[in-house]
Design a protein around this motif. Structure first.
Motif, PDB file in Angstrom:
ATOM      1  N   GLY A 189       5.580  31.959 -15.697  1.00 33.61           N
ATOM      2  CA  GLY A 189       5.118  31.062 -16.865  1.00 33.61           C
ATOM      3  C   GLY A 189       6.334  29.944 -17.151  1.00 33.61           C
ATOM      4  N   PRO A 190       5.959  29.031 -18.074  1.00 33.54           N
ATOM      5  CA  PRO A 190       4.803  28.395 -17.876  1.00 33.54           C
ATOM      6  C   PRO A 190       5.000  27.320 -16.730  1.00 33.54           C
ATOM      7  CG  PRO A 190       6.036  27.438 -19.656  1.00 33.54           C
ATOM      8  CD  PRO A 190       6.715  28.897 -18.760  1.00 33.54           C
ATOM      9  N   PRO A 191       4.002  26.814 -15.998  1.00 29.86           N
ATOM     10  CA  PRO A 191       2.543  27.462 -16.341  1.00 29.86           C
ATOM     11  C   PRO A 191       2.371  28.699 -15.589  1.00 29.86           C
ATOM     12  CG  PRO A 191       2.415  25.581 -14.631  1.00 29.86           C
ATOM     13  CD  PRO A 191       3.822  25.848 -15.105  1.00 29.86           C
ATOM     14  N   ALA A 192       1.670  29.372 -16.060  1.00 28.67           N
ATOM     15  CA  ALA A 192       1.396  30.793 -15.529  1.00 28.67           C
ATOM     16  C   ALA A 192      -0.330  30.902 -15.335  1.00 28.67           C
ATOM     17  CB  ALA A 192       2.005  31.930 -16.130  1.00 28.67           C
ATOM     18  N   PRO A 193      -0.733  31.725 -14.374  1.00 26.30           N
ATOM     19  CA  PRO A 193      -2.020  31.774 -14.152  1.00 26.30           C
ATOM     20  C   PRO A 193      -2.480  32.730 -15.129  1.00 26.30           C
ATOM     21  CG  PRO A 193      -1.024  32.834 -12.353  1.00 26.30           C
ATOM     22  CD  PRO A 193       0.028  31.977 -13.198  1.00 26.30           C
ATOM     23  N   VAL A 194      -3.855  32.464 -15.786  1.00 28.00           N
ATOM     24  CA  VAL A 194      -4.168  33.472 -16.869  1.00 28.00           C
ATOM     25  C   VAL A 194      -4.516  34.599 -16.050  1.00 28.00           C
ATOM     26  CG1 VAL A 194      -6.156  33.751 -18.790  1.00 28.00           C
ATOM     27  CG2 VAL A 194      -4.738  31.297 -18.417  1.00 28.00           C
ATOM     28  N   ARG A 195      -5.450  34.479 -14.932  1.00 29.83           N
ATOM     29  CA  ARG A 195      -5.896  35.706 -14.196  1.00 29.83           C
ATOM     30  C   ARG A 195      -5.643  35.301 -12.748  1.00 29.83           C
ATOM     31  NH1 ARG A 195     -12.423  36.507 -14.458  1.00 29.83           N
ATOM     32  NH2 ARG A 195     -12.474  38.138 -12.787  1.00 29.83           N
ATOM     33  N   ARG A 196      -5.771  36.228 -11.850  1.00 25.93           N
ATOM     34  CA  ARG A 196      -5.634  36.294 -10.433  1.00 25.93           C
ATOM     35  C   ARG A 196      -6.172  37.109  -9.857  1.00 25.93           C
ATOM     36  NH1 ARG A 196       0.961  35.445 -10.117  1.00 25.93           N
ATOM     37  NH2 ARG A 196       1.233  36.815 -12.118  1.00 25.93           N
ATOM     38  N   GLU A 197      -7.036  36.963  -8.781  1.00 25.10           N
ATOM     39  CA  GLU A 197      -7.745  37.927  -8.217  1.00 25.10           C
ATOM     40  C   GLU A 197      -7.723  37.849  -6.605  1.00 25.10           C
ATOM     41  OE1 GLU A 197     -11.810  39.777  -9.072  1.00 25.10           O
ATOM     42  OE2 GLU A 197     -11.542  38.337 -10.890  1.00 25.10           O
ATOM     43  N   THR A 198      -7.845  38.620  -5.676  1.00 25.32           N
ATOM     44  CA  THR A 198      -7.896  38.863  -4.299  1.00 25.32           C
ATOM     45  C   THR A 198      -8.887  39.432  -3.734  1.00 25.32           C
ATOM     46  OG1 THR A 198      -5.218  38.502  -4.537  1.00 25.32           O
ATOM     47  CG2 THR A 198      -6.443  38.969  -2.140  1.00 25.32           C
ATOM     48  N   PHE A 199      -9.563  38.735  -2.717  1.00 22.91           N
ATOM     49  CA  PHE A 199     -11.000  39.429  -2.175  1.00 22.91           C
ATOM     50  C   PHE A 199     -10.632  39.384  -0.643  1.00 22.91           C
ATOM     51  CE2 PHE A 199     -12.070  37.140  -5.936  1.00 22.91           C
ATOM     52  CZ  PHE A 199     -12.933  38.044  -6.733  1.00 22.91           C
ATOM     53  N   PRO A 243      -5.415  21.115 -17.599  1.00 18.89           N
ATOM     54  CA  PRO A 243      -6.401  20.027 -17.214  1.00 18.89           C
ATOM     55  C   PRO A 243      -6.795  20.286 -15.939  1.00 18.89           C
ATOM     56  CG  PRO A 243      -4.356  19.352 -18.495  1.00 18.89           C
ATOM     57  CD  PRO A 243      -4.127  20.617 -18.167  1.00 18.89           C
ATOM     58  N   TYR A 244      -7.831  19.489 -15.496  1.00 18.54           N
ATOM     59  CA  TYR A 244      -8.210  19.516 -14.049  1.00 18.54           C
ATOM     60  C   TYR A 244      -7.160  19.105 -13.053  1.00 18.54           C
ATOM     61  CZ  TYR A 244     -11.436  18.887 -10.116  1.00 18.54           C
ATOM     62  OH  TYR A 244     -11.825  19.059  -8.828  1.00 18.54           O
ATOM     63  N   ASP A 245      -6.682  18.093 -13.461  1.00 19.95           N
ATOM     64  CA  ASP A 245      -5.620  17.430 -12.347  1.00 19.95           C
ATOM     65  C   ASP A 245      -4.096  17.837 -12.757  1.00 19.95           C
ATOM     66  OD1 ASP A 245      -5.324  16.055 -15.040  1.00 19.95           O
ATOM     67  OD2 ASP A 245      -5.397  14.235 -14.149  1.00 19.95           O
ATOM     68  N   ALA A 246      -4.033  18.880 -13.488  1.00 17.69           N
ATOM     69  CA  ALA A 246      -2.595  19.459 -13.545  1.00 17.69           C
ATOM     70  C   ALA A 246      -1.958  19.600 -11.985  1.00 17.69           C
ATOM     71  CB  ALA A 246      -2.450  20.593 -14.533  1.00 17.69           C
ATOM     72  N   ASP A 247      -0.576  19.556 -12.231  1.00 14.64           N
ATOM     73  CA  ASP A 247       0.093  19.839 -11.288  1.00 14.64           C
ATOM     74  C   ASP A 247       0.440  21.431 -11.092  1.00 14.64           C
ATOM     75  OD1 ASP A 247       1.950  19.710  -8.817  1.00 14.64           O
ATOM     76  OD2 ASP A 247       3.562  19.035  -9.961  1.00 14.64           O
ATOM     77  N   LEU A 248      -0.498  22.031 -10.541  1.00 19.95           N
ATOM     78  CA  LEU A 248      -0.445  23.711 -10.415  1.00 19.95           C
ATOM     79  C   LEU A 248       0.276  24.168  -8.903  1.00 19.95           C
ATOM     80  CD1 LEU A 248      -3.699  24.172 -12.126  1.00 19.95           C
ATOM     81  CD2 LEU A 248      -1.394  24.388 -13.412  1.00 19.95           C
ATOM     82  N   PRO A 249       0.701  25.266  -9.232  1.00 20.26           N
ATOM     83  CA  PRO A 249       1.471  25.881  -7.952  1.00 20.26           C
ATOM     84  C   PRO A 249       0.331  26.580  -7.187  1.00 20.26           C
ATOM     85  CG  PRO A 249       2.188  27.234  -9.785  1.00 20.26           C
ATOM     86  CD  PRO A 249       1.382  26.120 -10.407  1.00 20.26           C
ATOM     87  N   GLU A 250       0.310  26.173  -5.825  1.00 19.64           N
ATOM     88  CA  GLU A 250      -0.790  26.680  -5.033  1.00 19.64           C
ATOM     89  C   GLU A 250      -0.098  27.694  -3.944  1.00 19.64           C
ATOM     90  OE1 GLU A 250      -4.158  24.375  -3.786  1.00 19.64           O
ATOM     91  OE2 GLU A 250      -3.588  22.708  -5.408  1.00 19.64           O
ATOM     92  N   LEU A 251      -1.054  28.490  -3.488  1.00 19.30           N
ATOM     93  CA  LEU A 251      -0.530  29.211  -2.183  1.00 19.30           C
ATOM     94  C   LEU A 251      -0.285  28.263  -0.829  1.00 19.30           C
ATOM     95  CD1 LEU A 251      -2.973  32.415  -2.651  1.00 19.30           C
ATOM     96  CD2 LEU A 251      -0.706  32.142  -3.200  1.00 19.30           C
ATOM     97  N   PRO A 252       0.733  28.753  -0.294  1.00 23.10           N
ATOM     98  CA  PRO A 252       0.915  27.966   1.063  1.00 23.10           C
ATOM     99  C   PRO A 252       0.002  28.197   2.146  1.00 23.10           C
ATOM    100  CG  PRO A 252       2.644  29.756   0.679  1.00 23.10           C
ATOM    101  CD  PRO A 252       1.618  29.541  -0.530  1.00 23.10           C
ATOM    102  N   GLU A 253       0.389  27.748   3.122  1.00 27.98           N
ATOM    103  CA  GLU A 253      -0.417  27.876   4.563  1.00 27.98           C
ATOM    104  C   GLU A 253       0.452  29.079   5.157  1.00 27.98           C
ATOM    105  OE1 GLU A 253      -2.782  26.233   6.359  1.00 27.98           O
ATOM    106  OE2 GLU A 253      -3.411  24.811   4.931  1.00 27.98           O
ATOM    107  N   PRO A 254      -0.424  30.097   5.662  1.00 29.01           N
ATOM    108  CA  PRO A 254       0.326  31.192   6.175  1.00 29.01           C
ATOM    109  C   PRO A 254       0.885  30.457   7.703  1.00 29.01           C
ATOM    110  CG  PRO A 254      -2.104  31.673   5.903  1.00 29.01           C
ATOM    111  CD  PRO A 254      -1.831  30.350   5.567  1.00 29.01           C
ATOM    112  N   ASP A 255       1.613  31.450   8.385  1.00 27.95           N
ATOM    113  CA  ASP A 255       2.130  31.068   9.845  1.00 27.95           C
ATOM    114  C   ASP A 255       0.780  30.884  10.672  1.00 27.95           C
ATOM    115  OD1 ASP A 255       4.762  31.118   9.040  1.00 27.95           O
ATOM    116  OD2 ASP A 255       4.829  33.190   9.669  1.00 27.95           O
ATOM    117  N   GLY A 256       1.215  29.818  11.403  1.00 30.43           N
ATOM    118  CA  GLY A 256      -0.297  29.460  12.345  1.00 30.43           C
ATOM    119  C   GLY A 256      -0.628  30.502  13.324  1.00 30.43           C
TER     120      GLY A 256
END
Length: 90
Positions: free
Chosen positions: A33-43, A59-72
């Motif tokens: 936090g903040p920002p922290a995800p309200v919820r997370r799920e993995t499938f 907001p839709y265009d907020a700068d949020l942390p995203e998961l990176p690309e895994p090793d190739g």
């Protein structure tokens, strides 16, 4: 507003378990936090695919942390990413 970030990757055949473990480690590493995800799920799905969805109160265009690309050498193609906003229904 609630924004959902979706991250989907497909592992090299037979390495789906490794990709799943890698993704779960990344999700645990998201900020508390903040920002922290309200919820997370993995499938997981056939063909060694892994999907992670995180929900954010932002907001839709907020700068949020995203998961990176895994090793190739772990995936057979680039990660797919989508961003959605919730829609009020009556």
């Amino acid at each position: 507003m609630t924004v959902a970030l979706m991250w989907e990757a497909r592992a090299v055949p037979g390495r789906g378990g490794e990709l799943l473990a890698w993704a779960e480690e990344q999700v645990r590493g998201l900020p508390a936090g903040p920002p922290a995800p309200v919820r997370r799920e993995t499938f997981r799905a056939p063909q060694d695919r892994v999907l992670v969805i995180t929900w954010w109160d932002a907001p839709y265009d907020a700068d949020l942390p995203e998961l990176p690309e895994p090793d190739g050498d772990l995936v057979i193609r680039a990660v797919h990413r989508w961003r959605f906003e919730s829609v009020a229904t009556d």
